[in-house]
Structures are given as C-alpha cells and as structure tokens.
Design an enzyme around this catalytic site. Structure first.
Site, mmCIF file in Angstrom:
data_model
loop_
_atom_site.group_PDB
_atom_site.id
_atom_site.type_symbol
_atom_site.label_atom_id
_atom_site.label_comp_id
_atom_site.label_asym_id
_atom_site.label_seq_id
_atom_site.Cartn_x
_atom_site.Cartn_y
_atom_site.Cartn_z
ATOM 1 N N ASP A 1 78.084 -31.774 -42.552
ATOM 2 C CA ASP A 1 78.781 -32.660 -43.497
ATOM 3 C C ASP A 1 79.790 -31.810 -44.263
ATOM 4 O OD1 ASP A 1 79.368 -35.033 -45.036
ATOM 5 O OD2 ASP A 1 78.227 -34.165 -46.677
ATOM 6 N N SER A 2 80.662 -32.484 -44.991
ATOM 7 C CA SER A 2 81.634 -31.762 -45.811
ATOM 8 C C SER A 2 80.961 -31.139 -47.043
ATOM 9 C CB SER A 2 82.735 -32.722 -46.258
ATOM 10 O OG SER A 2 82.166 -33.731 -47.071
ATOM 11 N N CYS B 1 78.604 -37.182 -41.530
ATOM 12 C CA CYS B 1 79.777 -37.378 -42.384
ATOM 13 C C CYS B 1 80.578 -38.502 -41.737
ATOM 14 C CB CYS B 1 80.592 -36.082 -42.421
ATOM 15 S SG CYS B 1 82.177 -36.219 -43.238
ATOM 16 N N GLU C 1 79.221 -34.180 -55.772
ATOM 17 C CA GLU C 1 79.232 -32.729 -55.567
ATOM 18 C C GLU C 1 78.999 -31.991 -56.890
ATOM 19 O OE1 GLU C 1 79.444 -30.692 -52.834
ATOM 20 O OE2 GLU C 1 79.398 -32.393 -51.465
ATOM 21 N N CYS D 1 79.817 -43.598 -46.787
ATOM 22 C CA CYS D 1 80.038 -42.167 -46.986
ATOM 23 C C CYS D 1 78.658 -41.614 -47.313
ATOM 24 C CB CYS D 1 81.007 -41.936 -48.148
ATOM 25 S SG CYS D 1 81.100 -40.213 -48.675
ATOM 26 N N HIS E 1 77.694 -39.288 -48.979
ATOM 27 C CA HIS E 1 77.491 -38.865 -50.377
ATOM 28 C C HIS E 1 77.011 -40.032 -51.255
ATOM 29 C CE1 HIS E 1 79.753 -35.249 -49.337
ATOM 30 N NE2 HIS E 1 79.535 -34.760 -50.545
HETATM 31 N N1 DGL Z 1 80.134 -37.310 -46.881
HETATM 32 C C1 DGL Z 1 81.325 -37.518 -46.180
HETATM 33 C C2 DGL Z 1 81.468 -38.879 -45.575
HETATM 34 O O1 DGL Z 1 80.464 -39.458 -45.227
HETATM 35 C C3 DGL Z 1 82.618 -36.957 -46.681
HETATM 36 C C4 DGL Z 1 82.959 -36.986 -48.099
HETATM 37 C C5 DGL Z 1 84.220 -36.228 -48.288
HETATM 38 O O2 DGL Z 1 84.183 -35.027 -47.990
HETATM 39 O O3 DGL Z 1 85.246 -36.801 -48.674
HETATM 40 O O4 DGL Z 1 82.544 -39.374 -45.378
#
Ligand code: DGL
Length: 273
Positions: free
Chosen positions: A9-10, A72, A151, A183, A185
């Site tokens: 993931d990012s 992600c 984050e 997302c 996150h």
């Molecule tokens: N968690 C990621 C997603 O599902 C990326 C969030 C990001 O880095 O912008 O898209």
C-alpha cells in the site's frame, strides 16, 4: 506452503486488509510494505503510481512471496492487470472485492463510492460494479483530505469530524443506501464517516471480501499453510517507523511485532523520522 503473502500500500491503509487476512488466515505469514514516505498516491499521475508500485512489488518478489495483494485502490486501478500478466503468482486487488461486497448489501442498487482522486478518475469502481450489475446506480466522490488525516493518526478529533463532514457534503440529499470506502485508508475513519452519513447507510470496506478472495485462491491453488503454525509477520515502511508503529499497533491489536525501515527509489529524500 510456507512462503509468505506480500501486501503493498502507499502507507498504513493496507493494514485494514492485512488485519482481515490475519483474522481469516491465522497461519499465513505476511510481508507488508507501506510506502509512507511517498504517500499519498491518490493525487499522483498514474505513471508515478505505476513506477512506485512496481518498486514495492520487485522488493517483495525478492522475499519469494506466494501471492501478492495490492491493498491500495489507487494502485489496483492503475496496475492490477499488467501485474497479473507479468507475474506467475496470483495477484489480488481491492476494487473488485469491494464492488462485490457492496452489491451483496445494497437494497436499492444505489451505491456511492468515495476514494482518492486517482481511483475516482479511473472509474474503476463504476466499471467493476456495472460489470456485475449494469442496473446499479453509482455516485463517485474523491475525498483527498482523508488520507493525510489517517497517516497522521488523527482520526478521533473534533476537527476530523468537521473535515469528513465537509468532504462528504456533495453526497447529502443523494439517496444511495451503501457507501464503498474505496480507499484502504478510509476504514480507519469508519466511525467518523458512519456518524456523518448516518446509521441507515451501509459502509463497505474491501478488507473482508479481499481476505476471502485470498483464502479462496490459496485454497484452490493448494497454497494454504497447514499444520500448527504461529507466523511472524514483517512490516516495512519507507517513512517514519515510529509513526507507522503507533498506527499499526493500535489497528492490528498487537499483531505487529517489528517494523523495519525500507528505502525504495528516492524515498530516502522523502523520509522524515
Ligand atoms: N490506501 C490507498 C488507496 O486505497 C492510497 C491512498 C493514497 O496514497 O492516496 O487508494
């Protein structure tokens, strides 16, 4: 088979998927990479997302992973197909599982999707939903303010509620019944989002359905770990190990024992401890 599952993931968002994999498949070992130093991916051009994602994948291939989970949505939308074509191991993304989970619970076939700018612009969810049911009505909204909140680990403050409310404003008065947290996150903001949209809306996180897909594929390919086993997971971040640890330990409830720093491409210059 004792080889690990690789998860990328990012940043910390993919932990929402890792947590479900650990719950559903407690014998499986995971190696996780969060590219926290270069997060967010959601506002980056797709060529950059593609290059960063491949750097994580190459690193995991050195660890002899038996399966790759692109936890992600942004990266899934950009590279899933080409990664599947290039690798000989199974590759799972999070968009299709999220779409399937939403279609299971919607009562009026009216679904809203929130995600990063990259995911929303790609139309990946609309395609995935319509591929299964062309009658479904889909609203899409980018919420770029959410990933930085997660984050930074600031998900329970008064200010967070205000930001979430303001971001979701365009969806007010729209009569969807199911909201996809598109997302990885966003499940960390689940309670705040639920309180903003109201209890009558079903929130969908792709983690559970993705873990189910991982389980099904490993079983079908006879790659599941069997026997008595308590795996030791490995977590890497390209950013601050301290900040990552604070979020990971809270979210994974102690399943994260060790977090190591990883340098990818030019992440050293992005990093801050
Ligand atoms: N968690 C990621 C997603 O599902 C990326 C969030 C990001 O880095 O912008 O898209």
């Amino acid at each position: 088979m004792k080889r690990p599952i690789g998860i990328i993931d990012s940043g910390v968002g993919g932990l929402t998927v890792a947590k479900e994999i650990a719950r559903q498949l407690p014998k499986e070992e995971m190696i996780y990479i969060g590219d926290t130093a270069r997060c967010p991916y959601g506002s980056r051009p797709s060529q950059e997302v593609r290059a960063f994602t491949w750097e994580m994948i190459e690193r995991l291939l050195d660890e002899n992973i038996k399966m790759l989970v692109i936890a992600c949505n942004t990266a899934t939308a950009v590279v899933l197909e080409e990664v599947r074509e290039a690798l000989s191991i199974p590759v799972v993304g999070v968009v299709q599982p999220g779409a399937i989970a939403a279609l299971k619970v919607t009562t009026r076939n009216h679904i809203a999707v929130i995600g990063t700018e990259g995911t929303v612009t790609s139309g990946a969810y609309v395609k995935a939903l319509e591929m299964i049911n062309e009658k479904v009505k889909v609203e899409s909204l980018a919420c770029p303010a959410f990933v930085p909140l997660v984050e930074q680990g600031t998900y329970n403050r008064e200010e967070t509620y205000k930001i979430v409310k303001k971001s979701l404003d365009p969806l007010f008065g729209v009569s969807f019944d199911t909201l996809i947290l598109g997302c990885t996150h966003y499940p960390l903001l689940h309670d705040v989002i639920q309180s903003v949209v109201g209890d009558h809306i079903s929130l969908i996180s792709s983690g559970e359905e993705t873990a189910r897909e991982v389980s099904t594929i490993l079983n079908y390919k006879e790659l599941l770990c069997t026997g008595i086993r308590t795996p030791r997971h490995t977590f890497y971040t390209t950013g601050s190990t301290k900040r990552f640890a604070a979020i990971a330990n809270r979210w994974m409830e102690g399943a994260v024992t060790e977090i190591s720093k990883l340098s990818l491409g030019n992440t050293a210059s992005f990093s801050m401890e």
